[in-house]
Design a protein around this motif. Structure first.
Motif, PDB file in Angstrom:
ATOM      1  N   PRO A 112       0.952  -1.249  -0.066  1.00  0.00           N
ATOM      2  CA  PRO A 112       0.100   0.000   0.134  1.00  0.00           C
ATOM      3  C   PRO A 112       0.881   1.155  -0.121  1.00  0.00           C
ATOM      4  N   ALA A 113       0.529   2.162  -0.666  1.00  0.00           N
ATOM      5  CA  ALA A 113       1.267   3.469  -0.988  1.00  0.00           C
ATOM      6  C   ALA A 113       1.056   4.300   0.162  1.00  0.00           C
ATOM      7  N   GLY A 114      -0.166   4.128   0.956  1.00  0.00           N
ATOM      8  CA  GLY A 114      -0.777   5.070   1.857  1.00  0.00           C
ATOM      9  C   GLY A 114      -0.789   4.666   3.217  1.00  0.00           C
ATOM     10  N   GLY A 115      -0.243   3.486   3.563  1.00  0.00           N
ATOM     11  CA  GLY A 115      -0.088   2.996   4.821  1.00  0.00           C
ATOM     12  C   GLY A 115       1.233   2.188   5.259  1.00  0.00           C
ATOM     13  N   GLY A 116       1.310   1.732   6.179  1.00  0.00           N
ATOM     14  CA  GLY A 116       2.381   0.757   6.766  1.00  0.00           C
ATOM     15  C   GLY A 116       2.078   0.036   8.037  1.00  0.00           C
ATOM     16  N   GLY A 117       2.984  -0.528   8.679  1.00  0.00           N
ATOM     17  CA  GLY A 117       2.890  -1.402   9.601  1.00  0.00           C
ATOM     18  C   GLY A 117       2.920  -2.910   9.167  1.00  0.00           C
ATOM     19  N   GLY A 118       3.295  -3.005   8.107  1.00  0.00           N
ATOM     20  CA  GLY A 118       3.483  -4.507   7.376  1.00  0.00           C
ATOM     21  C   GLY A 118       1.999  -5.029   7.006  1.00  0.00           C
ATOM     22  N   ILE A 119       1.092  -3.904   7.054  1.00  0.00           N
ATOM     23  CA  ILE A 119      -0.172  -4.515   6.490  1.00  0.00           C
ATOM     24  C   ILE A 119      -0.530  -4.329   4.883  1.00  0.00           C
ATOM     25  N   GLY A 120      -1.079  -5.490   4.503  1.00  0.00           N
ATOM     26  CA  GLY A 120      -1.334  -5.232   2.898  1.00  0.00           C
ATOM     27  C   GLY A 120      -0.184  -5.680   2.080  1.00  0.00           C
ATOM     28  N   MET A 121       1.253  -5.924   2.459  1.00  0.00           N
ATOM     29  CA  MET A 121       2.391  -6.318   1.743  1.00  0.00           C
ATOM     30  C   MET A 121       2.375  -7.919   1.530  1.00  0.00           C
ATOM     31  N   LEU A 122       2.556  -7.985   0.179  1.00  0.00           N
ATOM     32  CA  LEU A 122       2.430  -9.351  -0.229  1.00  0.00           C
ATOM     33  C   LEU A 122       3.426  -9.704  -1.331  1.00  0.00           C
ATOM     34  N   PRO A 123       4.149 -10.750  -1.103  1.00  0.00           N
ATOM     35  CA  PRO A 123       5.133 -11.165  -2.224  1.00  0.00           C
ATOM     36  C   PRO A 123       4.632 -11.609  -3.642  1.00  0.00           C
ATOM     37  N   ILE A 124       5.162 -11.207  -4.825  1.00  0.00           N
ATOM     38  CA  ILE A 124       4.794 -11.854  -5.983  1.00  0.00           C
ATOM     39  C   ILE A 124       6.081 -12.702  -6.439  1.00  0.00           C
ATOM     40  N   ARG A 125       6.045 -13.870  -6.703  1.00  0.00           N
ATOM     41  CA  ARG A 125       7.170 -14.607  -6.988  1.00  0.00           C
ATOM     42  C   ARG A 125       7.059 -14.934  -8.633  1.00  0.00           C
ATOM     43  N   GLY A 126       6.145 -14.826  -9.211  1.00  0.00           N
ATOM     44  CA  GLY A 126       5.884 -15.145 -10.377  1.00  0.00           C
ATOM     45  C   GLY A 126       4.409 -14.562 -11.163  1.00  0.00           C
ATOM     46  N   PRO A 127       4.272 -14.734 -12.608  1.00  0.00           N
ATOM     47  CA  PRO A 127       3.030 -14.118 -13.198  1.00  0.00           C
ATOM     48  C   PRO A 127       1.912 -14.762 -12.563  1.00  0.00           C
TER      49      PRO A 127
END
Length: 450
Positions: A158-173
């Protein structure tokens, strides 16, 4: 100095700020929701007011209600704590428009640095090292194009938040569509701001953050660093100061570089620059937190600097030369454990009645909490029950003290994560200081194998 300060937060951080205000001789005003009516934290304030129903939007995020209380009680300043409205530039503007001081960085700085892509652009222009990243993405097709440009693996955030919330890895298509939908929904729900971007994913780095204090006249001081690598779901559970095993010259050089950048930005009051570190990449920029951090106590333990006192005095207009000693030295080592009401294996919240809540004590032990026996842990808020901070002459002594303290922490009525924390503290890699953001997965894997 301020005549009266309203603390616009709850539980451990509200209790911490109220204590600091009392020590500075400043009357304090607490607020609480219906869900927190039985909690002890607000009872230590000079005044306390009911904000509204349990839901955060109707209480701790209700800007109009908070400002009404501040006006009615005659507060001339507001301390936002951490979380909730602490990094909301519009709220900081509204506080100042109401004739009060917001005890944090200037609203313009919060706005500049709170939006992650704008912050990255700003810090990049000042020469900060960082991974490659995208601009704000419009849709999943934009994400596909960014992936083509940057390459995998990626991290969508997320561009407008923090705290690790909403962060997801993308390892491929194959991850693009599902990651886009999930991250967008989380960003909208948690931050009312659906903007997303991606950056190159550094596998298993260390998470190192630098603590800063600054006045309103260009003075900026770095108060050393913390290692916050031990995380579950991108959220910290164990933090320590100083960062073990790092070359102190490398750390000092980065601290001096950051001081120069923040001085050029006219940064003020308090903040933390978060970095990722690997021996191969060195330090790379992650984000700026324009507030007091949950883990501030480990820095206080090893420096003797009361960061909340300093934050309040700097916001009141004092110069940093009057607030801090000319030389600040490190003394020993400190480690903090975040104790949560949650399942210690799946890390899912465990709200309910605290039938017993008896925090530990002892040499070098400090506990920050807003709870006591006989009160309920609400499902409406973050499930953190307490922070246990251990200080020792050496890292091993601090870790041993923390382990003993956690073993004597009596909590009944809700599940808690102390069993996991004890596993982490006993882990050979952790004990050796071989830390990374993959530490929790390693600990869980070893526990399953055993």
């Amino acid at each position: 100095m301020f005549r009266k300060v309203l603390v616009a937060n709850r539980a451990a951080v509200a209790d911490r700020v109220i204590r600091a205000l009392r020590e500075l001789g400043i009357p304090s005003v607490a607020v609480y929701s219906e869900a927190d009516a039985a909690l002890p934290y607000w009872k230590s304030a000079d005044e306390a007011y009911l904000l509204g129903p349990a839901a955060a939007q109707a209480s701790y995020l209700n800007q109009a209600a908070i400002l009404n209380v501040a006006r009615e009680c005659g507060a001339d300043a507001l301390h936002p704590g951490y979380g909730f409205l602490s990094e909301n530039a519009d709220f900081a503007d509204a506080v100042e428009a109401a004739g009060m001081t917001f005890i944090g960085p200037s609203p313009s700085l919060i706005r500049q640095l709170g939006h992650k892509t704008q912050a990255r652009d700003l810090m990049r222009r000042h020469g900060m090292p960082m991974t490659r990243s995208s601009a704000v993405l419009s849709d999943a097709d934009d994400l596909r194009q960014a992936a083509n440009d940057l390459g995998f693996p990626l991290l969508i955030k997320p561009a407008g938040g923090g705290g690790g919330i909403g962060m997801l890895p993308i390892r491929g298509p194959q991850d693009i569509e599902s990651s886009w939908q999930q991250a967008r929904a989380l960003a909208q729900r948690c931050f009312a701001q659906p903007d997303l971007y991606v950056e190159q994913l550094i596998e298993a780095p260390r998470h190192i953050e630098f603590q800063f204090l600054a006045d309103r006249y260009g003075g900026v001081r770095c108060i050393f660093e913390r290692d916050c690598s031990t995380q579950r779901r991108h959220q910290k559970v164990l933090e320590e100061a100083p960062a073990p095993g790092l070359d102190r010259t490398v750390v000092a050089d980065m601290a001096a570089r950051l001081e120069g950048i923040l001085s050029a930005l006219k940064y003020n009051v308090i903040g933390t620059v978060e970095m990722l570190y690997t021996p191969q990449s060195g330090f790379v920029f992650l984000e700026v937190n324009t507030r007091l951090q949950v883990e501030h106590a480990v820095t206080e333990a090893v420096t003797g600097i009361d960061l909340v006192h300093a934050q309040i005095r700097l916001a009141a207009g004092e110069r940093i030369s009057a607030v801090l000693p000319e030389t600040i030295s490190l003394s020993g080592h400190a480690v903090e454990a975040r104790v949560y009401a949650e399942d210690p294996v799946r890390f899912l919240p465990s709200p309910g009645l605290l039938k017993a809540f008896d925090p530990p004590s002892g040499p070098g032990i400090r506990v920050e909490t807003g709870y006591c026996s006989g009160v309920k842990v609400s499902s409406y808020y973050d499930p953190m029950l307490a922070k246990v901070i251990a200080h020792g002459d050496t890292r091993d002594q601090a870790l041993d003290r923390l382990a003993v303290a956690l073993s004597s922490f009596r909590i009944e009525g809700v599940k808690n994560n102390i069993p996991f924390l004890q596993q982490a503290l006993a882990n050979p890699d952790f004990r050796r200081g071989q830390l990374s953001t993959a530490m929790v997965e390693r600990i869980q894997t070893m526990a399953c194998a055993a």
